[in-house]
Design a protein around this motif. Structure first.
Motif, short mmCIF file in Angstrom:
data_model
loop_
_atom_site.label_atom_id
_atom_site.label_comp_id
_atom_site.label_asym_id
_atom_site.label_seq_id
_atom_site.Cartn_x
_atom_site.Cartn_y
_atom_site.Cartn_z
N MET A 227 -2.91 -9.93 3.18
CA MET A 227 -3.32 -8.53 3.06
C MET A 227 -4.08 -8.31 1.75
O MET A 227 -5.07 -7.60 1.71
N ALA A 228 -3.61 -8.93 0.69
CA ALA A 228 -4.26 -8.77 -0.61
C ALA A 228 -5.63 -9.43 -0.64
O ALA A 228 -6.55 -8.93 -1.27
N THR A 229 -5.76 -10.52 0.06
CA THR A 229 -7.03 -11.23 0.10
C THR A 229 -8.05 -10.43 0.87
O THR A 229 -9.17 -10.28 0.48
N MET B 176 -7.81 -4.33 10.38
CA MET B 176 -8.32 -3.68 9.17
C MET B 176 -8.37 -4.60 7.95
O MET B 176 -9.18 -4.40 7.06
N LEU B 177 -7.48 -5.60 7.92
CA LEU B 177 -7.37 -6.45 6.73
C LEU B 177 -7.62 -7.92 7.02
O LEU B 177 -7.47 -8.75 6.13
N ALA C 162 3.53 -14.66 2.77
CA ALA C 162 2.28 -15.14 3.34
C ALA C 162 1.44 -13.98 3.87
O ALA C 162 0.22 -13.92 3.66
N THR C 163 2.07 -13.04 4.55
CA THR C 163 1.36 -11.88 5.07
C THR C 163 0.89 -10.98 3.93
O THR C 163 -0.25 -10.49 3.95
N ALA C 164 1.73 -10.78 2.94
CA ALA C 164 1.33 -9.95 1.79
C ALA C 164 0.13 -10.56 1.08
O ALA C 164 -0.81 -9.85 0.70
N LEU D 201 -10.21 0.31 -7.33
CA LEU D 201 -9.00 -0.18 -6.70
C LEU D 201 -8.99 0.14 -5.21
O LEU D 201 -9.54 1.14 -4.77
N ALA D 202 -8.33 -0.72 -4.46
CA ALA D 202 -8.02 -0.47 -3.06
C ALA D 202 -6.59 -0.92 -2.85
O ALA D 202 -6.15 -1.91 -3.44
N THR D 203 -5.85 -0.18 -2.04
CA THR D 203 -4.48 -0.57 -1.73
C THR D 203 -4.41 -1.03 -0.28
O THR D 203 -5.14 -0.54 0.57
N ALA D 204 -3.51 -1.97 -0.04
CA ALA D 204 -3.21 -2.43 1.31
C ALA D 204 -1.69 -2.45 1.41
O ALA D 204 -1.03 -3.28 0.81
N GLU D 205 -1.16 -1.49 2.15
CA GLU D 205 0.28 -1.32 2.21
C GLU D 205 0.79 -1.42 3.65
O GLU D 205 0.04 -1.23 4.59
N SER D 206 2.07 -1.69 3.75
CA SER D 206 2.73 -1.73 5.04
C SER D 206 4.05 -0.98 4.93
O SER D 206 4.09 0.23 5.15
N CYS D 207 5.10 -1.65 4.52
CA CYS D 207 6.42 -1.04 4.46
C CYS D 207 6.49 0.14 3.49
O CYS D 207 7.34 1.01 3.65
#
Length: 88
Positions: free
Chosen positions: A86-88, A64-65, A81-83, A24-30
Motif C-alpha cells: 500500500m505504501a509503495t 486504487m493502490l 506485506a500488504t501495508a 503527502l498522500a495517505t493510504a489507509e485501511s483499518c
C-alpha cells in the motif's frame, strides 16, 4: 478531537513536509481515514496534504493502490506485506 500526542505528531509531519516542499498522500485501511483526519486538522495542512485513500476492501487495495492480488492471498489484508505494498 485527537489526543495531544497525535496532534503534535500531525503538526510535525505537516511542518516537515511543508519545509521540504513535499506533498503527502495517505493510504489507509483499518484506520478508516483517521491518519488523514489528524493531518487535515492541522491548520495549513492543505499546503502539504494532497490526497488520502481509504481502501478497506481487498478490491479497493488492488484497484486504487495496485496491491498485488497474490500479496493479499498469501499474507492477508492486515499484514506487513500488504501495508508495504500500500505504501509503495
Amino acid at each position: 478531537m485527537f489526543p495531544q500526542d497525535i496532534q503534535r505528531l500531525a503538526q510535525q509531519i505537516v511542518a516537515t513536509a511543508s519545509e521540504r516542499g513535499l506533498m503527502l498522500a495517505t493510504a489507509e485501511s483499518c484506520t478508516g481515514g483517521l491518519v488523514a483526519a489528524a493531518l487535515t486538522a492541522v491548520p495549513g495542512s492543505s499546503a502539504a496534504l494532497d490526497r488520502g485513500f481509504v481502501t478497506y476492501s481487498n478490491a479497493a487495495k488492488m484497484q486504487m493502490l495496485d496491491v498485488p492480488e497474490d500479496t493479499l492471498a498469501r499474507h492477508g489484508a492486515v499484514s506487513e506485506a500488504t501495508a508495504r505494498a500500500m505504501a509503495t
